[in-house]
Write an enzyme that holds these catalytic residues in place. Structure first.
Site, PDB file in Angstrom:
ATOM      1  N   CYS A 283       0.761  -1.254   0.000  1.00  0.00           N
ATOM      2  CA  CYS A 283       0.000   0.000   0.000  1.00  0.00           C
ATOM      3  C   CYS A 283       0.789   1.300   0.000  1.00  0.00           C
ATOM      4  O   CYS A 283       0.371   2.253  -0.668  1.00  0.00           O
ATOM      5  CB  CYS A 283      -0.979  -0.014   1.158  1.00  0.00           C
ATOM      6  SG  CYS A 283      -2.243  -1.265   0.897  1.00  0.00           S
ATOM      7  N   LYS A 286       1.956   2.384  -3.480  1.00  0.00           N
ATOM      8  CA  LYS A 286       0.760   2.520  -4.326  1.00  0.00           C
ATOM      9  C   LYS A 286      -0.038   3.771  -3.942  1.00  0.00           C
ATOM     10  O   LYS A 286      -0.450   4.542  -4.805  1.00  0.00           O
ATOM     11  CB  LYS A 286      -0.093   1.256  -4.148  1.00  0.00           C
ATOM     12  CG  LYS A 286      -1.562   1.422  -4.407  1.00  0.00           C
ATOM     13  CD  LYS A 286      -2.301   0.113  -4.250  1.00  0.00           C
ATOM     14  CE  LYS A 286      -2.885  -0.157  -2.878  1.00  0.00           C
ATOM     15  NZ  LYS A 286      -4.030   0.650  -2.501  1.00  0.00           N
TER      16      LYS A 286
END
Ligand code: NAD
Ligand code: UGA
Length: 473
Positions: A283, A286
């Site tokens: 995460c 991203k």
């Protein structure tokens, strides 16, 4: 209108969908919780008789699945039926970075969210609360609303009943490895939305085990954006401390002492200040990439550049580890064996997505060395996939890049020239270095990228030692 929620459906049985629904099912015995996924293999694993075969490893998860599965918690591939029966639907699908097309490398790929919304639009009945649990670009709720409201001209279900959708944002803040504790005792629950009754309907579920004062309600866009910003701030702290770890190594300062000194200031705080091989996980990169994309979209180029640096420092930190190893081993590691301790992106998970171990191992293999990789939870098959290289049964004596899976730390250390600690698994803190040293080829090295190895014990064993952020050993 008050919402009576009896049936929940969660689309996506991954690292978020699985544990978060398990904790809801445990704390809300009156609710029926159905977790659906298009990945049959994953669902089979969630339903496996042997609880050691669950698709994800997370401390405390197995016990909850044992207790609730088959009672009020169900895993299946029956998307249509479970959407149709649901009063509230969580969308908990993956939102990876786009790999091609507009925004490739930065924007979130929303194809799974889009298809989930279309499935809901097709099968939902009556009044349905639709909750974004996935991490999404700010204003995605508008897209979901458009799909839900415009996919069917008069918005009636198959029996001709009028339908109504209420879209909420309820991002998830759990961290892997501590997911169950994070879900049982969250710092806050964030709910963004427009309809107060729908917000209260979702809040009522959480209030079964979480204090009302921990529930923060905002508008949709603040909620969506706050999730991205929370991750960006956390990642920024890691890049900050990692940049200083290199400065410590150059100047004779010690990163753990600097951490203590600055972290004692309440305004700074002592959490999330561990320097390491760079942040991994599915995460942080991203979500910051997505933030950069959004800032650029709105013409805020200075903002995007600022956050780009957080990613750049992270890549730099990971890249410098293999360079240090090669340099210390007399600038060549071909014909040498290096033991890798830890492959997961952090301790207490089997997740290897964006793990710094992948880049470090690939860089070392480029130098034609041999790797023996040990991780207590990551499978050899996963490592083969990540390295794009089949494992060898036995490491040969020739000048060829190879790797093999080791079952224990000792197995990994036999005849190795160096040991590289990449993941901070608890067991690595208690390694008997004197025994390990005996198995290694001399001169032997330890490279500790997590500052978990006890320097005094290593010194006694006679191994050469390098530790991240340690200017003087
Ligand atoms: P994941 O890849 O582990 O799981 C997502 C699942 O969704 C997959 O099993 C996939 O098959 C399924 N799926 C995709 N499209 C589907 C569809 N149309 N119908 C049914 N199933 C479908 O992902 P994850 O790690 O659980 O992350 C999910 C979201 O939560 C992401 O947006 C992520 O950013 C966010 N998030 C993740 C974490 C974490 O720790 N992993 C924490 C907080 C938030
Ligand atoms: C992170 C956030 O902590 C969660 O709040 C968020 O919900 C989640 O991302 C998400 O959106 O996916 P996670 O990636 O699971 O959780 O794990 P973290 O504990 O944040 O660690 C991320 C990476 O940073 C790991 O590689 C870890 O080793 C590294 N890290 C963490 C450090 O190098 N130093 C630290 O002090 C802390």
């Amino acid at each position: 209108m008050e919402f009576k929620i009896k049936n929940i459906c969660c689309i996506g049985a991954g690292y978020v969908g699985g544990p978060s629904m398990a904790v809801i099912a445990k704390n809300c015995p009156d609710l029926e919780v159905n977790v659906v996924d298009i990945n049959r293999e994953r669902i089979n694993k969630w339903n496996s008789e042997n609880f050691d075969e669950l698709p994800i490893y997370e401390p405390g998860l197995k016990e909850i699945i044992k207790r609730c599965r088959g009672l009020n918690l169900h895993f299946s591939t029956e998307v249509k039926k479970n959407i149709a029966n649901a009063d509230l639907i969580f969308i908990s699908v993956n939102t990876p970075t786009k790999t091609k097309g507009v925004g490739a490398g930065q924007a979130s790929d929303l194809k799974y969210v889009d298809s989930s919304a279309r499935e809901i639009a097709k099968y939902a009945k009556g009044k349905t609360i639709v909750v974004e649990k996935s991490t999404l670009p700010v204003r995605t709720a508008q897209t979901i609303k458009n799909i839900l409201e415009q996919s069917n001209i008069d918005n009636r279900d198959t029996k001709g009943n009028q339908r109504e959708f209420f879209v909420l944002s309820n991002p998830e803040f759990l961290a892997e490895g501590t997911a169950i504790n994070d879900l049982e005792n969250p710092d806050r629950i964030l709910i963004g939305g427009e309809d107060q009754e729908a917000i209260q309907g979702l809040a009522n579920i959480y209030e079964n085990w979480i204090s009302e004062r921990k529930i923060i309600t905002t508008n949709l866009w603040s909620s969506e954006l706050s999730k991205l910003i929370a991750n960006a701030f956390l990642a920024q702290r890691i890049s900050s401390i990692n940049s200083i770890s290199a400065l410590c190594e150059s100047t004779g300062a010690d990163i753990s002492e600097v951490k203590l000194a600055i972290g004692s200031d309440k305004r700074i705080g002592n959490k999330f200040l561990n320097s390491g091989p760079g942040f991994g996980g599915s995460c942080f990169k991203k979500d910051i990439s997505n933030l950069i994309y959004i800032a650029n979209h709105y013409g805020l180029y200075e903002v995007s550049e600022y956050w780009q640096n957080v990613i750049s420092i992270n890549a730099w930190q990971t890249n410098r580890i293999s360079k240090i190893v090669v340099e210390k081993l007399f600038n060549t590691i071909s014909f040498k064996k290096i033991s890798i301790l830890g492959f997961a992106f952090k301790a207490n998970t089997n997740d290897t997505r964006e793990s710094p171990a992948i880049k470090i191992c690939k860089d070392l293999l480029e130098e034609n060395c041999k790797l023996a990789i040990y991780d207590p939870q990551v499978s050899p098959l996963q490592i083969e996939y990540d390295l794009q290289l089949k494992q060898s049964d036995n490491l040969s004596n020739n000048d060829q890049a190879e790797w093999t899976f080791a079952d224990t730390v000792i197995d990994a250390s036999i005849n190795s020239d160096a040991i590289l600690v990449i993941t901070e698994w608890e067991e690595f803190k208690f390694i008997n270095w004197e025994i390990v040293y005996k198995h290694m080829r001399k001169p032997a090295w330890i490279f500790d990228t997590r500052s978990i190895v006890d320097i005094n014990k290593v010194k006694m064993s006679g191994i050469n030692f390098w530790q991240i952020g340690k200017g003087k050993i």
